[in-house]
Design an enzyme around this catalytic site. Structure first.
Site, short mmCIF file in Angstrom:
data_model
loop_
_atom_site.label_atom_id
_atom_site.label_comp_id
_atom_site.label_asym_id
_atom_site.label_seq_id
_atom_site.Cartn_x
_atom_site.Cartn_y
_atom_site.Cartn_z
N ASP A 98 0.85 -1.19 0.00
CA ASP A 98 0.00 0.00 0.00
C ASP A 98 0.88 1.24 0.00
OD1 ASP A 98 -3.00 0.68 0.27
OD2 ASP A 98 -2.03 2.09 1.65
N GLN A 99 0.32 2.35 -0.47
CA GLN A 99 1.08 3.59 -0.55
C GLN A 99 0.20 4.79 -0.23
OE1 GLN A 99 2.11 5.19 -4.47
NE2 GLN A 99 4.21 5.50 -3.78
#
Length: 221
Positions: A98-99
């Site tokens: 995830d970012q």
């Protein structure tokens, strides 16, 4: 029907688990790696390693907890994505990632719509966005979960409303954190980049992932 095989085959000579290497993985098992992501960028980055993998889209709630730091958020969501699909894959290694970005105390994810993309890029104009990318690796056989976080600094040029409008019309980066596709013409919006792994820019800290894979006996070289 998909056949399940052990991740660490036993050597007939020593009776101990063998190491898995990228060249041997396809010969040993079906889909040794599962990428829990629908991101085209993450698929492209992982493909460059030569490892075989299957993909699946996880369904999780990505809402930040109150007061949650960006580093904690991306690590928690990466682990949640791997956990969300584990029941579908026995004897597998599941990757979650995830970012998010952080600028002036605000966490930025993917824009909600065009207007939000304009707002995000206007906020980033002349400033520095710090990208946080989390990665998790779950062994569905043992239940062992590893995770890590990497960061990357992105300094923006001063962006005029016209430049923002033209960029969004040309690239439509509405599926990208901070409304930026740095692998595309979005690079023209930037002044400088600071970090150790350029893949973190695309939301997939590959150097961190490879260290996690090594602990599971999977090595590229």
């Amino acid at each position: 029907m998909e056949r399940e095989v052990p991740l660490r085959p036993v050597s007939p000579e020593t009776g101990t688990p063998e190491r898995l290497h990228a060249r041997r993985v396809p010969c040993v098992m079906e889909h040794p790696l599962i990428l829990a992501s629908s991101s085209a960028s993450r698929k492209r980055i992982l493909s460059r390693t030569g490892l075989e993998f299957a993909t699946v889209t996880p369904n999780i709630d990505e809402t930040p907890d109150p007061g949650e730091s960006p580093g904690h958020l991306v690590e928690r969501l990466a682990r949640a994505k791997a956990e969300a699909v584990k029941e579908q894959f026995g004897h597998s290694l599941v990757i979650g990632s995830d970012q998010v970005g952080l600028i002036d105390g605000e966490i930025l994810g993917k824009p909600r719509d065009h207007e939000d993309a304009v707002r995000q890029l206007t906020k980033c104009s002349g400033s520095e966005l710090v990208l946080y990318a989390g990665v998790a690796l779950l062994n569905t056989n043992s239940g062992f979960m590893q995770s890590d976080v990497d960061t990357f600094g992105v300094a923006y040029r001063v962006l005029s409303p016209e430049k923002i409008r033209k960029y969004l019309a040309a690239e439509k980066p509405y599926d990208s954190c901070g409304s930026l596709k740095v692998e595309g013409i979005g690079i023209a919006l930037l002044e400088r980049l600071t970090g150790s792994d350029p893949n973190t820019l695309m939301g997939f800290p590959l150097i961190k992932l490879l260290r996690l894979l090594e602990k599971e006996g999977v090595e590229l070289v």
